[in-house]
Enzyme design. Structure first.
Site: not given
Length: 329
Positions: A149, A153
């Protein structure tokens, strides 16, 4: 007057942001068009603007959205941290490649119409940073995430920065602390328990704490999150000096301090709904996140958040507890 799109408008933050924009507008201007785009919308959600159902993986949907030439685009569409870690391909597809494809659609629109330069505000995360940490992390710390994750990002932030540098968009990435207390049901985010240990007791339901009470983390309310996005849309980005990723202000506290705040606000009976059961998967993710943000630059630019966790709990009680109490038990 301003035309706005919220990609991910069916989610909790998207709904809060929609209400904020409907109430306050942007930069003193009213919102002429507000489109919320998502896979689905809550039945008790904001009846504001135009709700469009679809997926950011669909090329036709991306082209249609880009062709509408929104002045401001809030890009909140994402797979949450726990799901991104469990489903590697889905995480990269949703959290990075959908943004890449959408930015290229916007690029085509700006190249066709030189007067068009949309402001894009991207929802980033504390997870872009990885250990070791030596106190609160600043905007200048190197991003070396320890989760899929976080990696997704970071890459997305770089896209926003580079498309802005080339003049295709005018972008800002805001790194959100954990947003709590989130209304509704628990989700698959590794951080979901930060809200559950407050929300469920306030609703008279049992919940599990999967990490140590000593864990220190940073928080801001959903109300603050909506304010972060709106303020980022109003910024003079020339003041960013090319550094378009910002750590948001937050309140840093331990899980123990969260629970103490719950007891202070709701009494000792509420705390009895919390049981402790370590979860190695959750711990493996949240232990790699920074315990605090140094957000001086954001504060100088006018971003604001809460000063106590009691204040965060009270915001949930005032704004969201009545709705949560209507959920089936």
């Amino acid at each position: 007057m301003v035309k706005c799109l919220i990609a991910g408008g069916g989610g909790m933050i998207g709904q809060k942001l929609a209400r904020h924009l409907d109430t306050y507008g942007l930069a003193g201007q009213g919102i002429t068009t507000l489109e919320l785009f998502d896979l689905s919308f809550p039945t008790n959600g904001a009846k504001i603007g135009t709700r469009t159902t679809g997926t950011m993986t669909d090329a036709n949907s991306l082209s249609q959205l880009a062709a509408k030439k929104f002045d401001v685009i809030f890009f909140l569409a994402a797979v949450v941290s726990g799901e991104a870690e469990m489903d590697f391909e889905k995480g990269w597809e949703i959290n990075l490649f959908c943004l890449w494809n959408f930015l290229n659609r916007l690029k085509s629109e700006t190249e066709t119409n030189g007067a068009y330069l949309p402001r894009l505000v991207f929802a980033s995360t504390t997870g872009v940073f990885g250990p070791p940490f030596h106190g609160p992390v600043s905007d200048r710390q190197i991003c070396e995430p320890r989760s899929s994750y976080g990696a997704q990002k970071v890459c997305a932030e770089m896209l926003v920065s580079d498309f802005s540098r080339k003049g295709f968009i005018d972008g800002v990435s805001i790194r959100l602390p954990t947003i709590s207390v989130r209304p509704g049901a628990p989700n698959r985010a590794a951080s979901s328990f930060f809200s559950s240990i407050i929300r469920e007791p306030l609703n008279g339901r049992s919940t599990v704490l999967p990490v140590s009470r000593d864990l220190v983390h940073m928080h801001a309310s959903p109300r603050s999150a909506a304010g972060f996005f709106a303020h980022a849309a109003e910024l003079d980005t020339a003041s960013l000096d090319g550094r378009r990723s910002l750590n948001m202000p937050s309140l840093t506290c331990s899980v123990e301090e969260q629970i103490n705040a719950l007891e202070s606000v709701a009494g000792s009976e509420a705390v009895k709904f919390i049981s402790e059961k370590p979860d190695p998967f959750v711990e493996s993710i949240v232990s790699t996140w920074p315990c605090g943000f140094q957000a001086d630059r954001a504060k100088e630019l006018g971003f604001r958040s809460e000063n106590s966790y009691e204040e965060i709990i009270q915001i949930y009680i005032d704004e969201d507890l009545p709705l949560d109490l209507t959920r089936p038990r």
